[in-house]
Design a protein around this motif. Structure first.
Motif, PDB file in Angstrom:
ATOM      1  N   LEU A 140       0.816  -1.213   0.000  1.00 46.49           N
ATOM      2  CA  LEU A 140       0.000   0.000   0.000  1.00 46.49           C
ATOM      3  C   LEU A 140       0.850   1.264   0.000  1.00 46.49           C
ATOM      4  O   LEU A 140       0.464   2.290  -0.555  1.00 46.49           O
ATOM      5  N   GLU A 141       2.019   1.181   0.605  1.00 45.48           N
ATOM      6  CA  GLU A 141       2.931   2.324   0.644  1.00 45.48           C
ATOM      7  C   GLU A 141       3.780   2.426  -0.625  1.00 45.48           C
ATOM      8  O   GLU A 141       4.486   3.405  -0.823  1.00 45.48           O
ATOM      9  N   GLY A 142       3.710   1.403  -1.473  1.00 44.11           N
ATOM     10  CA  GLY A 142       4.497   1.419  -2.696  1.00 44.11           C
ATOM     11  C   GLY A 142       5.975   1.177  -2.487  1.00 44.11           C
ATOM     12  O   GLY A 142       6.815   1.595  -3.288  1.00 44.11           O
ATOM     13  N   ARG A 143       6.324   0.486  -1.396  1.00 41.54           N
ATOM     14  CA  ARG A 143       7.726   0.210  -1.091  1.00 41.54           C
ATOM     15  C   ARG A 143       8.159  -1.100  -1.748  1.00 41.54           C
ATOM     16  O   ARG A 143       7.341  -1.971  -2.024  1.00 41.54           O
ATOM     17  N   GLY A 144       9.461  -1.246  -1.956  1.00 39.93           N
ATOM     18  CA  GLY A 144       9.948  -2.434  -2.624  1.00 39.93           C
ATOM     19  C   GLY A 144      10.931  -3.275  -1.837  1.00 39.93           C
ATOM     20  O   GLY A 144      11.261  -4.376  -2.247  1.00 39.93           O
ATOM     21  N   ASP A 145      11.444  -2.754  -0.719  1.00 41.12           N
ATOM     22  CA  ASP A 145      12.457  -3.481   0.051  1.00 41.12           C
ATOM     23  C   ASP A 145      11.835  -4.038   1.330  1.00 41.12           C
ATOM     24  O   ASP A 145      11.529  -3.291   2.255  1.00 41.12           O
ATOM     25  N   SER A 146      11.672  -5.345   1.381  1.00 40.86           N
ATOM     26  CA  SER A 146      11.018  -5.969   2.523  1.00 40.86           C
ATOM     27  C   SER A 146      11.914  -5.969   3.755  1.00 40.86           C
ATOM     28  O   SER A 146      13.121  -6.218   3.659  1.00 40.86           O
ATOM     29  N   PHE A 147      11.300  -5.744   4.906  1.00 38.51           N
ATOM     30  CA  PHE A 147      12.008  -5.903   6.177  1.00 38.51           C
ATOM     31  C   PHE A 147      12.618  -7.291   6.256  1.00 38.51           C
ATOM     32  O   PHE A 147      13.766  -7.468   6.667  1.00 38.51           O
ATOM     33  N   LEU A 148      11.849  -8.296   5.845  1.00 39.46           N
ATOM     34  CA  LEU A 148      12.238  -9.690   6.037  1.00 39.46           C
ATOM     35  C   LEU A 148      13.569  -9.999   5.344  1.00 39.46           C
ATOM     36  O   LEU A 148      14.455 -10.625   5.927  1.00 39.46           O
ATOM     37  N   VAL A 149      13.724  -9.556   4.120  1.00 40.40           N
ATOM     38  CA  VAL A 149      14.951  -9.825   3.382  1.00 40.40           C
ATOM     39  C   VAL A 149      16.119  -9.065   4.009  1.00 40.40           C
ATOM     40  O   VAL A 149      17.215  -9.613   4.191  1.00 40.40           O
ATOM     41  N   THR A 150      15.879  -7.806   4.369  1.00 34.17           N
ATOM     42  CA  THR A 150      16.942  -7.003   4.988  1.00 34.17           C
ATOM     43  C   THR A 150      17.357  -7.579   6.333  1.00 34.17           C
ATOM     44  O   THR A 150      18.543  -7.583   6.683  1.00 34.17           O
ATOM     45  N   ALA A 151      16.394  -8.086   7.087  1.00 36.59           N
ATOM     46  CA  ALA A 151      16.687  -8.631   8.411  1.00 36.59           C
ATOM     47  C   ALA A 151      17.670  -9.789   8.331  1.00 36.59           C
ATOM     48  O   ALA A 151      18.520  -9.957   9.218  1.00 36.59           O
ATOM     49  N   PHE A 152      17.585 -10.593   7.286  1.00 37.78           N
ATOM     50  CA  PHE A 152      18.509 -11.712   7.127  1.00 37.78           C
ATOM     51  C   PHE A 152      19.814 -11.292   6.441  1.00 37.78           C
ATOM     52  O   PHE A 152      20.892 -11.742   6.830  1.00 37.78           O
ATOM     53  N   ASN A 153      19.712 -10.439   5.433  1.00 38.91           N
ATOM     54  CA  ASN A 153      20.880 -10.139   4.604  1.00 38.91           C
ATOM     55  C   ASN A 153      21.726  -8.979   5.118  1.00 38.91           C
ATOM     56  O   ASN A 153      22.943  -8.979   4.933  1.00 38.91           O
ATOM     57  N   ASP A 154      21.092  -7.991   5.752  1.00 38.16           N
ATOM     58  CA  ASP A 154      21.836  -6.807   6.199  1.00 38.16           C
ATOM     59  C   ASP A 154      21.134  -6.171   7.395  1.00 38.16           C
ATOM     60  O   ASP A 154      20.661  -5.028   7.328  1.00 38.16           O
ATOM     61  N   PRO A 155      21.054  -6.882   8.513  1.00 43.84           N
ATOM     62  CA  PRO A 155      20.289  -6.366   9.660  1.00 43.84           C
ATOM     63  C   PRO A 155      20.816  -5.039  10.199  1.00 43.84           C
ATOM     64  O   PRO A 155      20.041  -4.240  10.740  1.00 43.84           O
ATOM     65  N   GLU A 156      22.102  -4.784  10.064  1.00 48.79           N
ATOM     66  CA  GLU A 156      22.655  -3.521  10.569  1.00 48.79           C
ATOM     67  C   GLU A 156      22.053  -2.322   9.848  1.00 48.79           C
ATOM     68  O   GLU A 156      22.004  -1.216  10.400  1.00 48.79           O
ATOM     69  N   ALA A 157      21.593  -2.528   8.614  1.00 52.77           N
ATOM     70  CA  ALA A 157      20.984  -1.428   7.856  1.00 52.77           C
ATOM     71  C   ALA A 157      19.685  -0.948   8.491  1.00 52.77           C
ATOM     72  O   ALA A 157      19.214   0.161   8.200  1.00 52.77           O
ATOM     73  N   THR A 408      17.939  -5.078  18.458  1.00 45.59           N
ATOM     74  CA  THR A 408      17.509  -3.743  18.052  1.00 45.59           C
ATOM     75  C   THR A 408      16.021  -3.567  18.299  1.00 45.59           C
ATOM     76  O   THR A 408      15.231  -4.487  18.037  1.00 45.59           O
ATOM     77  N   ALA A 409      15.645  -2.390  18.785  1.00 47.53           N
ATOM     78  CA  ALA A 409      14.237  -2.006  18.869  1.00 47.53           C
ATOM     79  C   ALA A 409      13.894  -1.181  17.631  1.00 47.53           C
ATOM     80  O   ALA A 409      14.665  -0.304  17.228  1.00 47.53           O
ATOM     81  N   LEU A 410      12.751  -1.472  17.018  1.00 43.86           N
ATOM     82  CA  LEU A 410      12.339  -0.780  15.799  1.00 43.86           C
ATOM     83  C   LEU A 410      10.902  -0.276  15.919  1.00 43.86           C
ATOM     84  O   LEU A 410      10.046  -0.964  16.497  1.00 43.86           O
ATOM     85  N   PRO A 411      10.605   0.895  15.334  1.00 45.66           N
ATOM     86  CA  PRO A 411       9.198   1.285  15.190  1.00 45.66           C
ATOM     87  C   PRO A 411       8.476   0.270  14.316  1.00 45.66           C
ATOM     88  O   PRO A 411       9.085  -0.310  13.394  1.00 45.66           O
ATOM     89  N   ILE A 412       7.221   0.034  14.572  1.00 46.71           N
ATOM     90  CA  ILE A 412       6.476  -0.936  13.778  1.00 46.71           C
ATOM     91  C   ILE A 412       6.526  -0.583  12.294  1.00 46.71           C
ATOM     92  O   ILE A 412       6.593  -1.455  11.431  1.00 46.71           O
ATOM     93  N   SER A 413       6.558   0.698  11.978  1.00 43.78           N
ATOM     94  CA  SER A 413       6.575   1.126  10.580  1.00 43.78           C
ATOM     95  C   SER A 413       7.832   0.698   9.841  1.00 43.78           C
ATOM     96  O   SER A 413       7.878   0.739   8.609  1.00 43.78           O
ATOM     97  N   ALA A 414       8.877   0.257  10.562  1.00 39.83           N
ATOM     98  CA  ALA A 414      10.085  -0.250   9.896  1.00 39.83           C
ATOM     99  C   ALA A 414       9.794  -1.516   9.103  1.00 39.83           C
ATOM    100  O   ALA A 414      10.608  -1.930   8.265  1.00 39.83           O
ATOM    101  N   LEU A 415       8.633  -2.121   9.327  1.00 42.55           N
ATOM    102  CA  LEU A 415       8.228  -3.266   8.521  1.00 42.55           C
ATOM    103  C   LEU A 415       8.057  -2.879   7.052  1.00 42.55           C
ATOM    104  O   LEU A 415       8.189  -3.720   6.161  1.00 42.55           O
TER     105      LEU A 415
END
Length: 418
Positions: A140-157, A408-415
């Motif tokens: 709905l936000e038109g985003r393309g980079d999933s939290f899930l993929v980043t969490a495994f591949n580059d969590p520091e980002a 790490t603590a994240l705002p829910i919107s980081a999803l």
């Protein structure tokens, strides 16, 4: 935002599967966008779209399934395939065995119709399976980079110093609105409530009645209401059976039916011991929080009240559902589990890749976090060592915060918003 403007992230997998398999199976709840996806695929591939919600087509498919699948151009997109019965699927099997071209059929269903052992075996090695759920907020936000993929591949980002634009009230509004395309397009709580009421009646009276003999559908409605009131919990089947005056085996069967039509998901317990994983109780989540809030009669004001028993569980289910949707278009397979041990350590969601790498997720319906909120993740990290990639606590606060080694603590919107 209208449904037709939203790009579905699973479409990429659908195109890939059409090039790789003779049959593509698209499963998902009613009104989740499967029809739109099929029509988009049909437009791009120049095939044939048919829906068995059409009475005449359904009668033809049931009367002469062999002739039905032999006609028209390929790929043949058959929507609501479960309404055609076993013989239609067997006719598809015979057709794709006769001609081994890729991308011959796309079969879409609003039940896990093709997960029954006989039919799964019939299409084994011939079909790829996709799931289409109601919108993810990322879509709905038109985003393309999933939290899930980043969490495994580059969590520091994900340890960004930026602040979230979403506040506590924004999350409650999203939870109560829900994510079915029709509900998203509606502007008022009144119209959405009416839509959810009709939706539940349609699924129980049509889909479940067609695939199972239910003597008293009201028991299913009551059980769905109990599921909504206890979302994000491990159900006590004995108590539920007592409340509904049903035998435990009947409750188990009814929960299976609700899961078959995608109204609930049961997240299994996690352990590196596969036997232990099988015997521990799963957590139950209603698959759309808008539906859950409708069933228990709570709105955003109710969730924002000083005391709101539903707030924490609904926030957790919201986060679990968003991640589960992202898993359907991830480039690698991810198992979703929860973890709890007798000493008290627990983690709301344990995400495990096939390579054994694990990400832990905790949900908090609070604007602040402290070290105690990471106890379960610390226990998981310490037990897994290098296989533990990162642990995240999602909360309603505004910024990401480091809590030490891989925590790490994240705002829910980081999803969806990074």
């Amino acid at each position: 935002m209208m449904a037709k403007l939203v790009s579905r992230h699973v479409a990429g997998h659908a195109e890939e599967f059409l090039d790789a398999f003779r049959v593509v199976i698209v499963n998902g709840p009613r009104q989740s966008g499967k029809t739109t996806l099929l029509q988009q695929l049909n437009h791009g591939r120049g095939g044939t779209y048919l829906t068995l919600d059409d009475g005449s087509l359904r009668s033809a498919a049931q009367a002469d399934p062999v002739a039905f699948v032999a006609e028209d151009s390929r790929p043949m997109m058959i929507d609501e395939i479960q309404r055609g019965g076993d013989n239609l699927v067997l006719a598809v099997k015979a057709e794709v065995d006769r001609k081994t071209d890729r991308g011959q059929f796309v079969l879409a269903g609003s039940t896990r119709f093709l997960s029954t052992p006989s039919l799964s075996e019939s299409l084994a090695g011939r079909a790829g399976v996709l799931e289409v759920w109601p919108f993810a907020q990322e879509e709905l936000e038109g985003r393309g980079d999933s939290f899930l993929v980043t969490a495994f591949n580059d969590p520091e980002a994900l340890r960004s110093p930026s602040f979230s634009d979403h506040g506590r009230r924004d999350y409650f509004e999203l939870i109560c609105r829900g994510f079915y395309p029709e509900a998203v397009a509606m502007r008022s709580e009144l119209t959405r409530d009416s839509w959810y009421r009709a939706y539940v009646q349609s699924v129980i009276d049509t889909d479940i009645r067609e695939m199972a003999r239910i003597e008293e559908p009201s028991n299913l409605r009551q059980l769905l209401g109990i599921a909504a009131a206890s979302t994000a919990q491990e159900p006590n089947l004995v108590k539920v059976g007592s409340d509904l005056q049903l035998h435990r085996t009947t409750v188990t069967r009814y929960l299976g039916l609700l899961e078959t039509v995608f109204l609930i998901r049961q997240v299994p317990a996690w352990s590196r011991n596969l036997v232990a994983r099988a015997v521990r109780r799963p957590k139950l989540h209603v698959t759309d929080t808008g539906l859950a809030t409708h069933l228990i009669g709570v709105d955003a004001d109710g969730l924002a009240a000083r005391i709101s028993p539903a707030r924490g569980p609904l926030v957790e289910s919201f986060i679990v559902n968003e991640i589960a949707k992202q898993a359907t278009w991830a480039p690698f397979r991810i198992g979703l589990h929860h973890w709890r041990i007798s000493q008290g350590a627990e983690v709301d969601l344990v995400l495990e890749r096939n390579n054994g790498r694990v990400v832990g997720v905790e949900a908090k319906a609070t604007d602040s976090v402290n070290q105690d909120d990471f106890k379960g993740l610390v226990a998981l990290r310490d037990s897994l060592g290098e296989d533990f990639v990162h642990g995240f606590v999602f909360y309603t606060g505004a910024r990401s915060l480091s809590f030490g080694d891989r925590l790490t603590a994240l705002p829910i919107s980081a999803l969806w918003d990074r």
